[in-house]
Design a protein around this motif. Structure first.
Motif, PDB file in Angstrom:
ATOM      1  N   SER A   1       0.820  -1.208   0.000  1.00 39.70           N
ATOM      2  CA  SER A   1       0.000   0.000   0.000  1.00 39.70           C
ATOM      3  C   SER A   1       0.857   1.263   0.000  1.00 39.70           C
ATOM      4  O   SER A   1       0.691   2.137  -0.847  1.00 39.70           O
ATOM      5  CB  SER A   1      -0.932   0.007   1.212  1.00 39.70           C
ATOM      6  OG  SER A   1      -1.645   1.221   1.295  1.00 39.70           O
ATOM      7  N   THR A   2       1.802   1.352   0.941  1.00 38.72           N
ATOM      8  CA  THR A   2       2.627   2.551   1.089  1.00 38.72           C
ATOM      9  C   THR A   2       4.053   2.162   1.432  1.00 38.72           C
ATOM     10  O   THR A   2       4.277   1.298   2.281  1.00 38.72           O
ATOM     11  CB  THR A   2       2.078   3.458   2.202  1.00 38.72           C
ATOM     12  OG1 THR A   2       0.708   3.770   1.929  1.00 38.72           O
ATOM     13  CG2 THR A   2       2.874   4.751   2.293  1.00 38.72           C
TER      14      THR A   2
ATOM     15  N   TYR B   1       7.806   3.242   3.015  1.00 31.23           N
ATOM     16  CA  TYR B   1       8.353   4.123   4.031  1.00 31.23           C
ATOM     17  C   TYR B   1       9.863   4.206   3.832  1.00 31.23           C
ATOM     18  O   TYR B   1      10.628   3.463   4.460  1.00 31.23           O
ATOM     19  CB  TYR B   1       8.010   3.624   5.429  1.00 31.23           C
ATOM     20  CG  TYR B   1       6.525   3.589   5.699  1.00 31.23           C
ATOM     21  CD1 TYR B   1       5.855   4.731   6.110  1.00 31.23           C
ATOM     22  CD2 TYR B   1       5.788   2.417   5.510  1.00 31.23           C
ATOM     23  CE1 TYR B   1       4.487   4.715   6.340  1.00 31.23           C
ATOM     24  CE2 TYR B   1       4.421   2.387   5.727  1.00 31.23           C
ATOM     25  CZ  TYR B   1       3.781   3.542   6.148  1.00 31.23           C
ATOM     26  OH  TYR B   1       2.417   3.513   6.366  1.00 31.23           O
TER      27      TYR B   1
ATOM     28  N   ASN C   1       4.645  12.387  -5.891  1.00 33.67           N
ATOM     29  CA  ASN C   1       4.500  11.263  -6.818  1.00 33.67           C
ATOM     30  C   ASN C   1       4.130  11.844  -8.175  1.00 33.67           C
ATOM     31  O   ASN C   1       3.063  12.365  -8.390  1.00 33.67           O
ATOM     32  CB  ASN C   1       3.425  10.284  -6.327  1.00 33.67           C
ATOM     33  CG  ASN C   1       2.104  10.969  -6.055  1.00 33.67           C
ATOM     34  OD1 ASN C   1       2.067  12.134  -5.687  1.00 33.67           O
ATOM     35  ND2 ASN C   1       1.013  10.250  -6.218  1.00 33.67           N
TER      36      ASN C   1
END
Length: 239
Positions: A16-17, A19, A138
């Motif tokens: 999802s994300t 880091y 992004n």
């Protein structure tokens, strides 16, 4: 060749994300493996350079966004060509089936510099390893034109300004139509001995999805900031 472990959130075992600076969640540390095999070539000719690259990129888990591939190829070319007071530069990349392009020209004397830059990035362009010019972190779903200048009137006076207009060709979040945004910036600096006075004027015009009086639609928002500051150096000189 590169093989690394990356911190990422994994709802339902899907990425999802990311880091890049780490996370406090122990379950997400080193949770995704990325492997890259590739080659890059660069040719130097005087003060100019030209090059190309190719790579195979693979993640060991799929993405939560089904439009983002976990395995893809990257192919690209780039150049920087200097001719007298003109600098031409650009890069084109094909990442999977998505394209990204940024190109521009810089010209003028040191006391009066211009920069004209154009960029276009397809929607859902993989952006894990790039950092091109963009209005957002992004850099996908964007097409824009930027003009900036730097004017050095004297040893004490400097003017910086830019105008940027861009649009998001595909829909974003709740926005059900392409949106256009603009940004203007002016900065005037006066420096003398141990003092510097700076004036900044910054204006933004955004199209955003907003619900007002129970009526949802794309609305134009304006934001202007005017600031003036003065700095005095107790220890040295700005010169």
């Amino acid at each position: 060749y590169s093989r690394t472990r990356i911190d990422a959130s994994l709802p339902q075992d899907r990425i999802s994300t990311f880091y890049p600076y780490g996370t406090a969640n122990n379950l997400w540390r080193n949770s995704v493996e990325e492997r890259i095999d590739g080659v890059a070539l660069r040719y130097l000719f005087g003060r100019s350079s030209y090059g190309m690259y190719f790579s195979e990129n693979r993640f060991d888990k799929p993405f939560a966004n089904s439009d983002m591939p976990a395995s893809y190829q990257t192919r690209g070319v780039f150049f920087f060509h200097r001719l007298h007071n003109f600098d031409l530069f650009g890069e084109y990349a094909l990442i999977g089936e998505k394209r990204g392009l940024v190109t521009g020209i810089r010209w003028g004397e040191p006391s009066f510099r211009h920069l004209l830059l154009y960029r276009i990035y397809d929607n859902n362009l993989p952006h894990w390893h790039g950092n091109p010019f963009s209005s957002q972190t992004n850099y996908d779903n964007e097409e824009g034109l930027y003009y900036g200048l730097r004017l050095r009137l004297s040893r004490s006076w400097t003017i910086n300004a830019f105008f940027d207009i861009w649009r998001h060709p595909e829909t974003r979040h709740f926005e059900k139509m392409p949106t256009t945004r603009t940004e203007q910036y002016l900065q005037v600096i006066y420096s003398k001995s141990r003092d510097r006075v700076r004036m900044k004027l910054h204006h933004k015009n955004y199209d955003r999805y907003r619900v007002i009086d129970d009526i949802p639609k794309i609305r134009s928002e304006h934001k202007s900031v005017l600031s003036l500051d003065w700095r005095h150096d107790l220890t040295g000189s700005f010169a």
